[in-house]
Design a protein around this motif. Structure first.
Motif, PDB file in Angstrom:
ATOM      1  N   GLN A 164       0.812  -1.229   0.000  1.00 31.21           N
ATOM      2  CA  GLN A 164       0.000   0.000   0.000  1.00 31.21           C
ATOM      3  C   GLN A 164       0.846   1.280   0.000  1.00 31.21           C
ATOM      4  OE1 GLN A 164      -0.016  -2.363   2.358  1.00 31.21           O
ATOM      5  NE2 GLN A 164       0.486  -1.451   4.337  1.00 31.21           N
ATOM      6  N   SER A 165       2.094   1.197   0.452  1.00 28.60           N
ATOM      7  CA  SER A 165       2.911   2.417   0.519  1.00 28.60           C
ATOM      8  C   SER A 165       3.259   2.961  -0.865  1.00 28.60           C
ATOM      9  CB  SER A 165       4.193   2.157   1.310  1.00 28.60           C
ATOM     10  OG  SER A 165       4.968   1.187   0.644  1.00 28.60           O
ATOM     11  N   PHE A 166       3.091   2.129  -1.923  1.00 32.29           N
ATOM     12  CA  PHE A 166       3.427   2.585  -3.272  1.00 32.29           C
ATOM     13  C   PHE A 166       2.315   3.408  -3.922  1.00 32.29           C
ATOM     14  CE2 PHE A 166       6.093  -1.376  -3.131  1.00 32.29           C
ATOM     15  CZ  PHE A 166       7.317  -0.715  -3.169  1.00 32.29           C
ATOM     16  N   GLY A 167       1.104   3.322  -3.380  1.00 29.56           N
ATOM     17  CA  GLY A 167      -0.043   3.889  -4.087  1.00 29.56           C
ATOM     18  C   GLY A 167      -0.472   5.260  -3.619  1.00 29.56           C
ATOM     19  N   ASN A 168      -1.760   5.560  -3.859  1.00 31.47           N
ATOM     20  CA  ASN A 168      -2.249   6.882  -3.454  1.00 31.47           C
ATOM     21  C   ASN A 168      -2.977   6.848  -2.108  1.00 31.47           C
ATOM     22  OD1 ASN A 168      -4.638   5.672  -4.250  1.00 31.47           O
ATOM     23  ND2 ASN A 168      -5.077   7.085  -5.931  1.00 31.47           N
ATOM     24  N   GLN A 169      -2.862   5.710  -1.408  1.00 30.54           N
ATOM     25  CA  GLN A 169      -3.408   5.616  -0.047  1.00 30.54           C
ATOM     26  C   GLN A 169      -2.311   5.089   0.883  1.00 30.54           C
ATOM     27  OE1 GLN A 169      -6.771   6.573   0.324  1.00 30.54           O
ATOM     28  NE2 GLN A 169      -6.571   7.028  -1.854  1.00 30.54           N
ATOM     29  N   PRO A 170      -1.171   5.786   0.922  1.00 26.83           N
ATOM     30  CA  PRO A 170      -0.045   5.229   1.700  1.00 26.83           C
ATOM     31  C   PRO A 170      -0.312   5.146   3.203  1.00 26.83           C
ATOM     32  CG  PRO A 170       0.458   7.456   0.948  1.00 26.83           C
ATOM     33  CD  PRO A 170      -0.824   7.055   0.267  1.00 26.83           C
ATOM     34  N   GLU A 171      -1.380   5.806   3.666  1.00 27.39           N
ATOM     35  CA  GLU A 171      -1.677   5.721   5.098  1.00 27.39           C
ATOM     36  C   GLU A 171      -2.624   4.563   5.430  1.00 27.39           C
ATOM     37  OE1 GLU A 171      -2.855   9.587   6.510  1.00 27.39           O
ATOM     38  OE2 GLU A 171      -0.931  10.473   5.965  1.00 27.39           O
ATOM     39  N   ALA A 172      -2.954   3.764   4.425  1.00 25.35           N
ATOM     40  CA  ALA A 172      -3.880   2.646   4.632  1.00 25.35           C
ATOM     41  C   ALA A 172      -3.245   1.546   5.473  1.00 25.35           C
ATOM     42  CB  ALA A 172      -4.295   2.069   3.289  1.00 25.35           C
ATOM     43  N   LYS A 173      -4.073   0.775   6.140  1.00 20.44           N
ATOM     44  CA  LYS A 173      -3.599  -0.404   6.866  1.00 20.44           C
ATOM     45  C   LYS A 173      -3.606  -1.582   5.891  1.00 20.44           C
ATOM     46  CE  LYS A 173      -4.420  -3.167  10.962  1.00 20.44           C
ATOM     47  NZ  LYS A 173      -5.253  -3.444  12.116  1.00 20.44           N
ATOM     48  N   GLY A 174      -2.466  -2.192   5.688  1.00 21.43           N
ATOM     49  CA  GLY A 174      -2.408  -3.382   4.833  1.00 21.43           C
ATOM     50  C   GLY A 174      -3.006  -4.547   5.599  1.00 21.43           C
ATOM     51  N   VAL A 175      -3.861  -5.332   4.950  1.00 22.59           N
ATOM     52  CA  VAL A 175      -4.545  -6.403   5.676  1.00 22.59           C
ATOM     53  C   VAL A 175      -3.635  -7.642   5.793  1.00 22.59           C
ATOM     54  CG1 VAL A 175      -6.549  -7.918   5.752  1.00 22.59           C
ATOM     55  CG2 VAL A 175      -6.815  -5.545   5.016  1.00 22.59           C
ATOM     56  N   PHE A 176      -3.304  -8.258   4.654  1.00 26.73           N
ATOM     57  CA  PHE A 176      -2.413  -9.424   4.633  1.00 26.73           C
ATOM     58  C   PHE A 176      -2.752 -10.439   5.732  1.00 26.73           C
ATOM     59  CE2 PHE A 176       0.189  -5.859   2.875  1.00 26.73           C
ATOM     60  CZ  PHE A 176       0.255  -6.314   1.567  1.00 26.73           C
ATOM     61  N   ASP A 177      -4.035 -10.724   5.873  1.00 25.06           N
ATOM     62  CA  ASP A 177      -4.485 -11.736   6.832  1.00 25.06           C
ATOM     63  C   ASP A 177      -3.935 -13.096   6.401  1.00 25.06           C
ATOM     64  OD1 ASP A 177      -5.931 -13.469   8.446  1.00 25.06           O
ATOM     65  OD2 ASP A 177      -7.886 -12.961   7.609  1.00 25.06           O
ATOM     66  N   ILE A 178      -4.079 -13.397   5.102  1.00 22.69           N
ATOM     67  CA  ILE A 178      -3.462 -14.606   4.546  1.00 22.69           C
ATOM     68  C   ILE A 178      -2.588 -14.164   3.371  1.00 22.69           C
ATOM     69  CG2 ILE A 178      -5.338 -16.122   5.272  1.00 22.69           C
ATOM     70  CD1 ILE A 178      -6.365 -16.173   2.410  1.00 22.69           C
ATOM     71  N   ASP A 179      -1.704 -15.027   2.926  1.00 21.86           N
ATOM     72  CA  ASP A 179      -0.858 -14.659   1.791  1.00 21.86           C
ATOM     73  C   ASP A 179      -1.370 -15.310   0.509  1.00 21.86           C
ATOM     74  OD1 ASP A 179       0.155 -17.272   1.676  1.00 21.86           O
ATOM     75  OD2 ASP A 179       2.003 -16.763   2.752  1.00 21.86           O
ATOM     76  N   SER A 180      -0.714 -15.017  -0.599  1.00 27.65           N
ATOM     77  CA  SER A 180      -1.232 -15.485  -1.893  1.00 27.65           C
ATOM     78  C   SER A 180      -1.277 -17.014  -1.978  1.00 27.65           C
ATOM     79  CB  SER A 180      -0.409 -14.892  -3.039  1.00 27.65           C
ATOM     80  OG  SER A 180       0.957 -15.170  -2.855  1.00 27.65           O
ATOM     81  N   THR A 181      -0.272 -17.669  -1.418  1.00 29.61           N
ATOM     82  CA  THR A 181      -0.233 -19.140  -1.481  1.00 29.61           C
ATOM     83  C   THR A 181      -1.376 -19.737  -0.650  1.00 29.61           C
ATOM     84  OG1 THR A 181       2.162 -18.924  -1.661  1.00 29.61           O
ATOM     85  CG2 THR A 181       1.312 -21.135  -1.243  1.00 29.61           C
TER      86      THR A 181
END
Lengths: 307, 222
Positions: A112-129
């Protein structure tokens, strides 16, 4: 008519598949999605819709896929774990299937830090695998995490991504193997510019026997200019653009660079077709969807097979 | 330890502006170790506030005190005899300390002077690195003693993302990629096969639970 995954049918029929990427608009404009989708119609088998790529807010991938479905296209729903916890992911997977979407690409998503909402909370509850395995469980076992039964399982062809060019390189083929064992059925790779290295990686993949477990689609992105190539080489982590490619673009006048970029892209696809274990190509013409028709035509991938 | 950084002086000044008599309370444990809220930092902040008030012709009274631990009642009790003489307490404790003091003295305004940051190791003098998120379910043994929840920007459990470059993280190129470390460490000790099975989704209830977590130890209660 009951919707089916065209991508799955093309691949299982042994045809060389063609997919392309469609980035949704930065607004609530369904016509923009239709317009982009129709530029691709007849030239590709399926259309990937990105999910707030680079962390920039756009029209939702799920809604865009539903619109493309109305246009009689076969959408590939990209879904990232950055923005949704397992409750939302499972709910959206069911929603996608209910809307007639038949392909899903499971990703973690750009930070999320790369985009236009860098103050957002990244969820990442589970990963892609874990997400791949989860969708597979929902589809094949008809259950969600925790074991509750679904009244109707989702029907989805399950995909994942791999970047052969990121570090640690020695682990990249193993990582693909892990995604395959989690349940991925097709793989779309990061943009390929360094063909010799890609071929080495494919050999590792074949040695592990992974090419027989998943359909691998090589990713390509046409370069529009020297500036774009240099920017990507420098700023996009895990992007490998060899100096020869940049020099080749530099060797033509700036007005001709787009044409040269298309030529490089077409040549790459031709070479990819010859690589054992590569079962298709994924064209990511970033904000240049018009280029896809020319690329597919130039690479002699027309007409797309009737399946 | 728990690390913290002092808030900027203008923010502190703004928050204490309604008050004349201020008790500055430091903490001698974690925040002293990371040089943000110990006795020395309390003294520095007190003189800064005094000088600032003098320069602006304001009249303030500042008293300094540093408790051994601001998060433990027995130490907080040292403030009992003092609080009534002050308009506000400016706490240089971590968030746990500020709240513990506020609970003991509900009538006085307690103002935090620090931003509490993370659980860290002191890597070298003046460098603290976050390496634990207190998830309540430690699996460091599985991940070659590198916590992916804390040290991978995306908290991935099943290998590196596609953005690792030169052993560093794409999100902050000055930070090592946790997965590069995990893979390298397991490779070097011949244990890479450990990563082959898909690692299942985490049990976040041990972290998120039913809101704030608590530990109850009957053997410690008397």
């Amino acid at each position: 008519m009951k919707p089916e995954s065209r991508l799955r049918k093309v691949l299982t029929a042994g045809q060389f598949a063609v997919t392309a990427e469609c980035g949704p608009p930065k607004g609530a404009d369904p016509e923009a999605v239709r317009r982009k989708g129709n530029l691709l119609k007849g030239f590709v088998d399926s259309v990937n819709v990105t999910d707030n790529q680079t962390g920039v807010v756009r029209l939702s991938s799920l809604a865009s896929c539903a619109i493309l479905r109305e246009e009689d296209l076969d959408p590939v729903l990209q879904m990232v774990t950055r923005d949704r916890n397992r409750i939302a992911l499972q709910s959206d997977v069911l929603g996608a299937s209910a809307l007639g979407i038949r392909n899903i690409l499971c990703l973690s998503g750009d930070h999320q830090s790369f985009g236009n909402q860098p103050e957002a909370k990244g969820v990442f509850d589970i990963d892609s695998t874990q997400f791949i395995r989860l969708v597979r469980q929902m589809r094949d076992e008809g259950t969600i995490l925790g074991g509750d039964k679904l009244t109707l399982p989702p029907e989805l062809f399950i995909g994942a991504v791999e970047n052969p060019f990121a570090d640690p390189r020695s682990y990249r083929a193993r990582r693909l193997e892990k995604k395959a064992s989690a349940g991925a059925e097709f793989i779309q790779t990061q943009c390929i510019y360094n063909l010799p290295y890609f071929k080495e990686w494919m050999k590792e993949v074949r040695d592990l026997g992974v090419d027989t477990k998943v359909f691998i689609l090589g990713g390509v992105t046409p370069l529009k200019s020297v500036k774009m190539a240099e920017y990507m080489a420098k700023n996009v982590a895990g992007m490998d653009i060899p100096a020869e490619i940049i020099d080749r673009l530099k060797g033509v006048p700036s007005g001709e660079q787009k044409k040269e970029g298309l030529k490089i892209c077409i040549e790459t696809i031709r070479e990819l077709r010859e690589v054992e274990g590569v079962r298709g190509v994924h064209i990511m013409a970033i904000e240049w969807e018009e280029a896809v028709a020319q690329i597919v035509e130039g690479a002699q991938l027309l007409p797309r097979p009737a399946v | 330890m728990i690390t913290a950084e002092r808030k900027p002086l203008p923010e502190i000044k703004e928050s204490i502006s309604p008050y004349k008599k201020i008790l500055i309370v430091g903490c001698g444990t974690c925040v002293a170790e990371c040089a943000s809220g110990g006795e020395k930092e309390v003294a520095l902040l007190a003189s800064a506030l005094r000088m600032d008030a003098k320069k602006e012709g304001r009249d303030i009274e500042v008293r300094e005190i540093t408790l051994d631990r601001q998060c433990v009642y027995e130490f907080i009790d040292q403030l009992t005899a003092l609080v009534d003489q002050y308009d506000a307490i400016l706490s240089l404790g971590c968030g746990a300390g500020v709240q513990a003091v506020a609970e003991v003295f509900p009538k006085i305004h307690i103002i935090p002077a620090l931003n509490t940051t993370f659980l860290a190791q002191t890597k070298e003098a003046g460098l603290w690195l976050e390496n634990c998120r207190g998830c309540g379910d430690c699996k460091l043994d599985y991940f070659a003693d590198v916590c992916p929840i804390t040290r991978c920007a995306k908290g991935l459990f099943n290998g590196p993302c596609g953005g690792s470059k030169g052993g560093n993280c794409e999100v902050d190129p000055e930070t090592p990629c946790a997965w590069h470390l995990i893979v390298t460490r397991l490779e070097e000790s011949g244990r890479l096969g450990k990563l082959a099975p898909v690692y299942p989704p985490a049990n976040w209830s041990k972290k998120e639970g039913k809101g704030p977590r608590k530990i109850v130890r009957e053997d410690q209660r008397h």
